[in-house]
Design an enzyme around this catalytic site. Structure first.
Site, PDB file in Angstrom:
ATOM      1  N   ASN A 118       1.030  -1.026   0.075  1.00 10.91           N
ATOM      2  CA  ASN A 118       0.066  -0.086  -0.053  1.00 10.91           C
ATOM      3  C   ASN A 118       1.039   1.479  -0.078  1.00 10.91           C
ATOM      4  OD1 ASN A 118      -2.153  -1.756   0.327  1.00 10.91           O
ATOM      5  ND2 ASN A 118      -2.291  -1.762   2.382  1.00 10.91           N
ATOM      6  N   HIS A 149       5.710  -0.530  -2.632  1.00 10.09           N
ATOM      7  CA  HIS A 149       5.275   0.309  -3.731  1.00 10.09           C
ATOM      8  C   HIS A 149       5.536   1.821  -3.827  1.00 10.09           C
ATOM      9  CE1 HIS A 149       2.606  -3.336  -5.207  1.00 10.09           C
ATOM     10  NE2 HIS A 149       3.904  -3.404  -5.461  1.00 10.09           N
ATOM     11  N   CYS A 206      16.353  14.510 -12.408  1.00 10.08           N
ATOM     12  CA  CYS A 206      17.328  14.833 -11.485  1.00 10.08           C
ATOM     13  C   CYS A 206      17.214  14.023 -10.126  1.00 10.08           C
ATOM     14  CB  CYS A 206      17.426  16.541 -11.216  1.00 10.08           C
ATOM     15  SG  CYS A 206      16.092  17.243 -10.112  1.00 10.08           S
ATOM     16  N   CYS A 252       9.425  20.161 -12.650  1.00  9.27           N
ATOM     17  CA  CYS A 252      10.552  20.080 -11.441  1.00  9.27           C
ATOM     18  C   CYS A 252      11.021  21.465 -11.071  1.00  9.27           C
ATOM     19  CB  CYS A 252      11.596  18.978 -11.763  1.00  9.27           C
ATOM     20  SG  CYS A 252      13.012  19.154 -10.301  1.00  9.27           S
ATOM     21  N   SER A 277      -4.188  -9.191   0.660  1.00 12.04           N
ATOM     22  CA  SER A 277      -3.594  -9.182  -0.743  1.00 12.04           C
ATOM     23  C   SER A 277      -3.911 -10.482  -1.235  1.00 12.04           C
ATOM     24  CB  SER A 277      -2.172  -9.334  -0.470  1.00 12.04           C
ATOM     25  OG  SER A 277      -1.610  -9.181  -1.928  1.00 12.04           O
ATOM     26  N   SER A 278      -4.532 -10.368  -2.587  1.00  9.63           N
ATOM     27  CA  SER A 278      -4.764 -11.248  -3.453  1.00  9.63           C
ATOM     28  C   SER A 278      -3.520 -11.979  -3.967  1.00  9.63           C
ATOM     29  CB  SER A 278      -5.817 -10.905  -4.559  1.00  9.63           C
ATOM     30  OG  SER A 278      -5.038  -9.796  -5.529  1.00  9.63           O
ATOM     31  N   ARG A 294     -10.354 -11.358   2.103  1.00 11.11           N
ATOM     32  CA  ARG A 294     -11.517 -11.667   1.434  1.00 11.11           C
ATOM     33  C   ARG A 294     -11.223 -12.217   0.002  1.00 11.11           C
ATOM     34  NH1 ARG A 294     -16.099 -10.656   2.768  1.00 11.11           N
ATOM     35  NH2 ARG A 294     -16.389 -12.529   1.708  1.00 11.11           N
ATOM     36  N   GLY A 295     -11.507 -13.578  -0.238  1.00 13.36           N
ATOM     37  CA  GLY A 295     -11.539 -14.100  -1.588  1.00 13.36           C
ATOM     38  C   GLY A 295     -10.168 -14.957  -1.515  1.00 13.36           C
TER      39      GLY A 295
END
Length: 303
Positions: A118, A135, A146, A197, A238-239, A264-265
Protein backbone atom coordinates in the site's frame (compact mmCIF):
# COMPACT_ATOMS: atom_id res chain seq x y z
CA UNK A 1 5.67 3.79 -26.95
CA UNK A 2 2.48 1.79 -26.74
CA UNK A 3 -0.09 2.58 -24.10
CA UNK A 4 -1.82 -0.58 -22.98
CA UNK A 5 -4.61 -0.02 -20.46
CA UNK A 6 -4.69 -2.61 -17.69
CA UNK A 7 -8.22 -3.67 -16.83
CA UNK A 8 -8.60 -4.92 -13.27
CA UNK A 9 -11.74 -6.89 -12.53
CA UNK A 10 -12.87 -7.72 -8.99
CA UNK A 11 -12.38 -11.21 -7.60
CA UNK A 12 -15.23 -13.68 -7.47
CA UNK A 13 -17.25 -13.17 -4.28
CA UNK A 14 -16.77 -15.73 -1.53
CA UNK A 15 -18.43 -16.34 1.80
CA UNK A 16 -16.43 -15.70 4.99
CA UNK A 17 -15.34 -18.86 6.76
CA UNK A 18 -18.25 -20.16 8.87
CA UNK A 19 -15.80 -21.34 11.53
CA UNK A 20 -13.99 -17.99 11.73
CA UNK A 21 -13.49 -17.95 15.55
CA UNK A 22 -11.92 -21.41 15.43
CA UNK A 23 -9.64 -20.45 12.54
CA UNK A 24 -8.50 -17.34 14.38
CA UNK A 25 -7.72 -19.50 17.41
CA UNK A 26 -5.64 -21.75 15.13
CA UNK A 27 -3.78 -18.76 13.72
CA UNK A 28 -3.10 -17.44 17.21
CA UNK A 29 -1.65 -20.81 18.21
CA UNK A 30 0.47 -21.02 15.05
CA UNK A 31 1.94 -17.56 15.64
CA UNK A 32 2.68 -18.06 19.34
CA UNK A 33 6.39 -17.70 20.10
CA UNK A 34 7.20 -16.92 16.45
CA UNK A 35 8.82 -13.81 14.99
CA UNK A 36 6.22 -13.05 12.34
CA UNK A 37 6.71 -10.80 9.34
CA UNK A 38 3.57 -9.20 7.92
CA UNK A 39 2.83 -8.57 4.23
CA UNK A 40 -0.14 -6.25 3.66
CA UNK A 41 -2.18 -5.41 0.57
CA UNK A 42 -5.03 -3.09 -0.34
CA UNK A 43 -7.61 -5.14 1.57
CA UNK A 44 -5.90 -3.95 4.74
CA UNK A 45 -7.02 -0.35 4.09
CA UNK A 46 -10.56 -0.71 2.73
CA UNK A 47 -11.97 -0.19 6.24
CA UNK A 48 -10.24 3.22 6.18
CA UNK A 49 -12.24 4.24 3.11
CA UNK A 50 -9.49 3.54 0.57
CA UNK A 51 -10.80 1.32 -2.26
CA UNK A 52 -8.85 -1.49 -3.85
CA UNK A 53 -8.72 -3.20 -7.23
CA UNK A 54 -9.53 -6.81 -6.46
CA UNK A 55 -11.95 -7.16 -3.54
CA UNK A 56 -15.25 -8.83 -4.40
CA UNK A 57 -17.78 -6.14 -5.26
CA UNK A 58 -15.21 -3.57 -6.35
CA UNK A 59 -15.82 -1.89 -9.73
CA UNK A 60 -13.61 -2.82 -12.68
CA UNK A 61 -10.85 -0.21 -12.97
CA UNK A 62 -8.24 0.85 -15.50
CA UNK A 63 -5.25 2.17 -13.54
CA UNK A 64 -2.53 4.40 -14.93
CA UNK A 65 0.46 2.45 -16.27
CA UNK A 66 4.02 3.70 -16.50
CA UNK A 67 3.75 3.51 -20.31
CA UNK A 68 0.73 5.78 -20.30
CA UNK A 69 2.28 8.25 -17.87
CA UNK A 70 5.46 8.63 -19.92
CA UNK A 71 3.78 8.65 -23.33
CA UNK A 72 2.36 12.19 -23.42
CA UNK A 73 1.73 15.45 -21.61
CA UNK A 74 -2.00 14.75 -21.91
CA UNK A 75 -1.81 11.52 -19.91
CA UNK A 76 0.32 13.19 -17.23
CA UNK A 77 -2.01 16.19 -16.97
CA UNK A 78 -4.99 13.84 -16.68
CA UNK A 79 -3.31 11.87 -13.89
CA UNK A 80 -2.17 14.89 -11.91
CA UNK A 81 -5.61 16.52 -12.16
CA UNK A 82 -7.18 13.39 -10.66
CA UNK A 83 -4.41 13.13 -8.07
CA UNK A 84 -4.78 16.81 -7.12
CA UNK A 85 -8.14 15.89 -5.63
CA UNK A 86 -7.54 12.25 -4.69
CA UNK A 87 -4.36 12.66 -2.65
CA UNK A 88 -6.31 14.80 -0.19
CA UNK A 89 -8.67 11.89 0.45
CA UNK A 90 -5.75 9.56 1.12
CA UNK A 91 -3.99 12.14 3.26
CA UNK A 92 -7.11 12.50 5.41
CA UNK A 93 -7.59 8.73 5.82
CA UNK A 94 -7.08 7.35 9.31
CA UNK A 95 -5.78 3.94 10.42
CA UNK A 96 -8.52 1.41 11.03
CA UNK A 97 -8.77 -1.17 13.80
CA UNK A 98 -6.54 -3.57 11.87
CA UNK A 99 -3.74 -1.01 11.52
CA UNK A 100 -3.96 -0.15 15.19
CA UNK A 101 -3.85 -3.84 16.12
CA UNK A 102 -0.69 -4.35 14.07
CA UNK A 103 0.93 -1.44 15.88
CA UNK A 104 -0.03 -3.06 19.20
CA UNK A 105 1.41 -6.38 18.03
CA UNK A 106 4.69 -4.74 17.05
CA UNK A 107 4.98 -2.93 20.40
CA UNK A 108 4.33 -6.26 22.13
CA UNK A 109 7.12 -7.91 20.11
CA UNK A 110 4.76 -10.32 18.37
CA UNK A 111 5.59 -9.10 14.86
CA UNK A 112 9.00 -7.85 13.76
CA UNK A 113 8.16 -5.90 10.63
CA UNK A 114 5.74 -5.09 7.82
CA UNK A 115 6.19 -5.19 4.06
CA UNK A 116 3.30 -3.24 2.55
CA UNK A 117 2.07 -3.03 -1.02
CA UNK A 118 0.00 0.00 0.00
CA UNK A 119 1.07 3.59 -0.65
CA UNK A 120 -1.27 5.12 1.95
CA UNK A 121 1.21 5.42 4.89
CA UNK A 122 -1.46 4.16 7.29
CA UNK A 123 0.90 1.74 9.05
CA UNK A 124 3.15 4.66 9.95
CA UNK A 125 0.17 6.74 11.04
CA UNK A 126 -0.93 3.86 13.29
CA UNK A 127 2.47 3.73 14.98
CA UNK A 128 4.33 0.88 13.29
CA UNK A 129 8.03 1.60 12.92
CA UNK A 130 9.51 -1.27 10.92
CA UNK A 131 7.69 -0.73 7.61
CA UNK A 132 9.00 -1.38 4.08
CA UNK A 133 7.00 0.55 1.44
CA UNK A 134 7.16 -1.88 -1.46
CA UNK A 135 5.34 0.38 -3.93
CA UNK A 136 6.41 3.76 -2.58
CA UNK A 137 4.29 6.43 -0.92
CA UNK A 138 1.62 8.88 -2.01
CA UNK A 139 3.26 11.50 0.21
CA UNK A 140 6.36 11.94 -1.96
CA UNK A 141 6.96 13.23 -5.50
CA UNK A 142 10.14 12.56 -7.47
CA UNK A 143 11.68 14.18 -10.55
CA UNK A 144 12.46 11.65 -13.26
CA UNK A 145 15.44 13.71 -14.47
CA UNK A 146 17.35 14.90 -11.39
CA UNK A 147 15.73 12.64 -8.73
CA UNK A 148 14.75 15.68 -6.62
CA UNK A 149 12.18 14.64 -4.00
CA UNK A 150 9.50 16.84 -2.50
CA UNK A 151 6.46 16.23 -0.35
CA UNK A 152 3.00 15.99 -1.92
CA UNK A 153 2.00 18.91 0.30
CA UNK A 154 4.74 21.03 -1.29
CA UNK A 155 3.58 20.11 -4.80
CA UNK A 156 0.03 21.07 -3.86
CA UNK A 157 1.32 24.51 -2.86
CA UNK A 158 2.97 24.86 -6.29
CA UNK A 159 -0.12 23.69 -8.18
CA UNK A 160 -2.73 25.80 -6.41
CA UNK A 161 -1.86 29.21 -7.99
CA UNK A 162 -2.14 27.65 -11.47
CA UNK A 163 -5.43 25.87 -10.78
CA UNK A 164 -7.52 28.19 -8.63
CA UNK A 165 -11.05 26.90 -8.28
CA UNK A 166 -10.34 23.51 -9.88
CA UNK A 167 -11.04 21.45 -6.76
CA UNK A 168 -14.14 23.49 -5.89
CA UNK A 169 -15.49 23.20 -9.45
CA UNK A 170 -15.07 19.42 -9.59
CA UNK A 171 -16.54 18.88 -6.14
CA UNK A 172 -19.45 21.14 -6.99
CA UNK A 173 -20.64 18.61 -9.55
CA UNK A 174 -21.61 16.15 -6.85
CA UNK A 175 -20.18 12.96 -5.40
CA UNK A 176 -16.70 12.01 -6.56
CA UNK A 177 -15.72 8.36 -6.96
CA UNK A 178 -12.46 7.75 -5.16
CA UNK A 179 -10.04 5.41 -6.92
CA UNK A 180 -7.04 3.51 -5.50
CA UNK A 181 -3.53 4.98 -5.59
CA UNK A 182 -4.45 8.50 -4.51
CA UNK A 183 -6.61 9.61 -7.41
CA UNK A 184 -10.29 10.05 -8.21
CA UNK A 185 -12.50 9.43 -11.23
CA UNK A 186 -12.62 12.72 -13.14
CA UNK A 187 -12.96 12.97 -16.92
CA UNK A 188 -12.81 16.73 -17.59
CA UNK A 189 -9.18 17.66 -16.94
CA UNK A 190 -8.26 19.64 -20.07
CA UNK A 191 -7.87 22.94 -18.20
CA UNK A 192 -5.64 21.57 -15.43
CA UNK A 193 -2.13 23.06 -15.38
CA UNK A 194 0.78 20.87 -14.27
CA UNK A 195 4.13 22.20 -13.10
CA UNK A 196 7.60 20.80 -13.75
CA UNK A 197 10.43 20.07 -11.35
CA UNK A 198 11.40 23.32 -9.61
CA UNK A 199 15.07 22.28 -9.69
CA UNK A 200 15.65 21.15 -13.28
CA UNK A 201 12.34 21.47 -15.13
CA UNK A 202 11.99 17.70 -15.50
CA UNK A 203 8.90 15.50 -15.31
CA UNK A 204 7.46 14.99 -11.84
CA UNK A 205 6.04 11.61 -10.90
CA UNK A 206 4.50 10.32 -7.65
CA UNK A 207 7.02 8.23 -5.75
CA UNK A 208 4.78 5.24 -6.46
CA UNK A 209 5.50 2.09 -8.47
CA UNK A 210 3.01 2.14 -11.37
CA UNK A 211 1.64 -0.90 -13.14
CA UNK A 212 4.28 -2.03 -15.63
CA UNK A 213 7.06 -0.60 -13.46
CA UNK A 214 9.50 -2.70 -11.43
CA UNK A 215 10.02 -2.46 -7.70
CA UNK A 216 13.60 -1.22 -7.12
CA UNK A 217 16.01 -4.12 -6.67
CA UNK A 218 17.29 -2.73 -3.37
CA UNK A 219 13.75 -2.73 -1.97
CA UNK A 220 13.16 -6.32 -3.10
CA UNK A 221 16.43 -7.45 -1.52
CA UNK A 222 15.52 -5.73 1.74
CA UNK A 223 12.18 -7.55 1.67
CA UNK A 224 13.89 -10.90 1.08
CA UNK A 225 16.15 -10.26 4.07
CA UNK A 226 13.09 -9.54 6.22
CA UNK A 227 11.49 -12.81 5.05
CA UNK A 228 14.66 -14.80 5.73
CA UNK A 229 14.86 -13.37 9.27
CA UNK A 230 11.26 -14.28 10.14
CA UNK A 231 9.80 -17.45 11.64
CA UNK A 232 6.46 -16.97 9.86
CA UNK A 233 4.90 -14.83 7.14
CA UNK A 234 1.41 -13.41 7.73
CA UNK A 235 -0.29 -12.08 4.57
CA UNK A 236 -3.13 -9.61 5.16
CA UNK A 237 -5.55 -8.25 2.56
CA UNK A 238 -3.65 -9.17 -0.60
CA UNK A 239 -4.86 -11.33 -3.48
CA UNK A 240 -1.17 -11.75 -4.41
CA UNK A 241 -2.16 -11.12 -8.01
CA UNK A 242 1.06 -9.29 -8.86
CA UNK A 243 4.55 -10.73 -8.47
CA UNK A 244 5.73 -7.87 -6.23
CA UNK A 245 3.98 -9.49 -3.27
CA UNK A 246 3.79 -13.11 -4.40
CA UNK A 247 7.61 -13.36 -4.60
CA UNK A 248 7.85 -13.04 -0.81
CA UNK A 249 5.30 -15.80 -0.24
CA UNK A 250 7.22 -18.07 -2.60
CA UNK A 251 10.48 -17.18 -0.85
CA UNK A 252 9.04 -18.14 2.54
CA UNK A 253 7.40 -21.32 1.25
CA UNK A 254 10.55 -22.56 -0.51
CA UNK A 255 12.60 -22.05 2.64
CA UNK A 256 10.09 -23.88 4.83
CA UNK A 257 8.82 -20.76 6.61
CA UNK A 258 5.08 -21.18 7.30
CA UNK A 259 2.72 -18.83 5.47
CA UNK A 260 -0.62 -17.68 6.87
CA UNK A 261 -3.11 -15.72 4.76
CA UNK A 262 -6.09 -13.56 5.78
CA UNK A 263 -8.02 -12.17 2.81
CA UNK A 264 -11.53 -11.78 1.44
CA UNK A 265 -11.54 -14.10 -1.56
CA UNK A 266 -9.01 -16.42 -3.11
CA UNK A 267 -5.32 -15.57 -3.52
CA UNK A 268 -2.49 -16.89 -5.69
CA UNK A 269 -0.76 -18.06 -2.54
CA UNK A 270 -3.54 -20.22 -1.09
CA UNK A 271 -1.87 -23.51 -2.01
CA UNK A 272 1.31 -22.46 -0.17
CA UNK A 273 -0.51 -21.41 3.00
CA UNK A 274 -0.38 -23.45 6.19
CA UNK A 275 -3.65 -21.73 7.11
CA UNK A 276 -5.95 -19.53 5.01
CA UNK A 277 -8.72 -17.43 6.57
CA UNK A 278 -11.44 -15.84 4.45
CA UNK A 279 -12.46 -12.91 6.61
CA UNK A 280 -11.96 -9.28 7.58
CA UNK A 281 -8.39 -8.26 8.35
CA UNK A 282 -9.60 -5.80 10.97
CA UNK A 283 -11.65 -8.40 12.82
CA UNK A 284 -8.93 -11.04 12.76
CA UNK A 285 -6.22 -8.62 13.89
CA UNK A 286 -8.35 -7.13 16.65
CA UNK A 287 -8.73 -10.59 18.15
CA UNK A 288 -5.07 -11.53 17.62
CA UNK A 289 -3.90 -8.42 19.48
CA UNK A 290 -5.96 -9.12 22.62
CA UNK A 291 -4.53 -10.77 25.69
CA UNK A 292 -5.48 -14.38 26.40
CA UNK A 293 -8.50 -13.70 28.64
CA UNK A 294 -9.98 -11.08 26.27
CA UNK A 295 -9.32 -13.29 23.24
CA UNK A 296 -11.06 -16.39 24.52
CA UNK A 297 -13.97 -14.35 25.87
CA UNK A 298 -14.42 -12.66 22.49
CA UNK A 299 -14.15 -15.82 20.42
CA UNK A 300 -16.62 -17.68 22.66
CA UNK A 301 -19.17 -14.88 22.34
CA UNK A 302 -18.86 -14.80 18.52
CA UNK A 303 -18.86 -18.56 18.01
Amino acid sequence: MQTRPVQWAPAEPTDPDPDLPQRIQQLRAHLAHKRALVLTGAGMSTDSGIPDYRSPGSPARTPMTIEMFLSSDQFRRHYWARNHIGWRHMDAALPNAGHRALADLERAGRINGIITQNVDMLHLKAGNRSVLDLHGSYGRVRCLSCAHVMSRHRLADLLEPHNEGFVTRIRGRGAIEVAPDADVVVSDTTDFVMVDCPVCGGILKPDIVYFGESVPKTVVEQGFTMVDDADALLVLGSSLTVMSGLRFVRRAWRSGTPVYIVNRGHTRGDEMATLKIDGSCSLVLELLSRDDNEFYSATRSSA
